[in-house]
Design an enzyme around this catalytic site. Structure first.
Site, PDB file in Angstrom:
ATOM      1  CB  ILE A 133      -0.778  -0.054   1.766  1.00 36.02           C
ATOM      2  CG1 ILE A 133      -1.916  -1.158   1.618  1.00 36.02           C
ATOM      3  CG2 ILE A 133      -1.596   1.159   1.072  1.00 36.02           C
ATOM      4  CD1 ILE A 133      -2.758  -1.218   2.427  1.00 36.02           C
ATOM      5  CG  ASP A 134       0.828   4.582  -3.498  1.00 40.34           C
ATOM      6  OD1 ASP A 134       1.292   3.016  -3.864  1.00 40.34           O
ATOM      7  OD2 ASP A 134      -0.526   4.622  -4.059  1.00 40.34           O
ATOM      8  NE  ARG A 135       7.046   7.746   4.598  1.00 39.61           N
ATOM      9  CZ  ARG A 135       7.876   8.479   4.770  1.00 39.61           C
ATOM     10  NH1 ARG A 135       8.822   8.194   3.819  1.00 39.61           N
ATOM     11  NH2 ARG A 135       8.118   8.574   6.194  1.00 39.61           N
TER      12      ARG A 135
ATOM     13  CB  THR B 104      -3.022   4.462   0.579  1.00 41.69           C
ATOM     14  OG1 THR B 104      -2.647   4.557  -0.501  1.00 41.69           O
ATOM     15  CG2 THR B 104      -4.074   3.722   0.790  1.00 41.69           C
TER      16      THR B 104
END
Length: 242
Positions: free
Chosen positions: A56-58, A60
């Site tokens: 998961i993106d930082r 998000t």
């Protein structure tokens, strides 16, 4: 030490509601000496090694799943490869989307470079809001949509880039978003986070063959922004108790 909220656990798997700003694991590209890593934090919290199943993106938030042993991770990995695992996200984007239910079918460059990859994102517009604030020079009011999103493919920053392609930018996205909107939300509502949340994950537990659904509660900054924009989130609540 930060205690990560655990939203699911059985004998083989454990899932957290990842906070904003936490990376999944260490990477040579990350130079921030104060960076926090979900793998390290969770291992310290539970006292054993964990195996991240996806990224998961930082910025998000939301469901992040781990295997408790290497065999558990390898047994579930095929479901990620063939996209049989369903991951649903919630977001607030600029403007009213062109359709209540639509699909963004737009190729994206691999790893932000030149070779293109097929990419497909499905979305549902759950709720719309028009507020009496001027966030740009063109209009006297501002419109926003609360959306549910399902990425059929898993490209880098896919959801963020696809909504940027439609010019319905995700609020708070500092990489692919609209700086005017981000600055407006920072000054008007004191928002410093991106409004993209990994809300639900559905998969088959490979050892028990049981269908599982994991939900992660919406973070406070997301809930506050919904309140600021007069978005009730009633449909989210209805779907979560089905």
């Amino acid at each position: 030490m930060i205690e990560l909220p655990i939203v699911f656990e059985d004998e083989e798997y454990i899932a957290i509601n990842k906070p904003a700003g936490v990376l999944v694991h260490k990477t040579p590209l990350e130079k921030d000496p104060e960076a926090l890593f979900a793998v390290q934090l969770l291992e310290e919290q539970v006292g054993y090694k964990v195996y991240p199943m996806h990224r998961i993106d930082r910025p998000t938030t939301g469901v992040l799943l781990f295997g408790k042993r290497s065999k558990a991770a390898s047994m579930l990995q095929p479901q990620f490869i063939d996209n049989s695992i369903k991951k649903y996200y919630l977001s607030i984007v600029r403007g009213y989307l062109p359709e209540t239910h639509g699909t963004i079918d737009h190729p994206l460059a691999k790893d932000m470079k030149f070779s293109m990859q097929e990419a497909r994102t499905e979305y549902w517009s759950l709720e719309q809001s028009e507020v009496p604030y001027v966030s740009s020079d063109r209009y006297k009011t501002s419109r926003y949509s609360l959306v549910k999103v399902y990425p059929h493919t898993g490209r880098m920053h896919q959801i963020r880039r696809h909504f940027a392609h439609l010019r319905h930018y995700i609020i708070g996205d500092k990489t692919h978003g609209d700086n005017k909107q981000n600055n407006f939300f920072a000054s008007q509502f004191h928002l410093g986070n991106m409004l993209l949340h990994a809300w639900e994950m559905n998969f088959i537990q490979p050892f028990s063959n049981q269908a599982l659904t994991i939900n992660a509660d919406i973070p406070m900054h997301f809930k506050k922004t919904m309140s600021d924009l007069n978005l009730s989130g009633a449909e989210i609540v209805a779907q979560s108790i089905k």
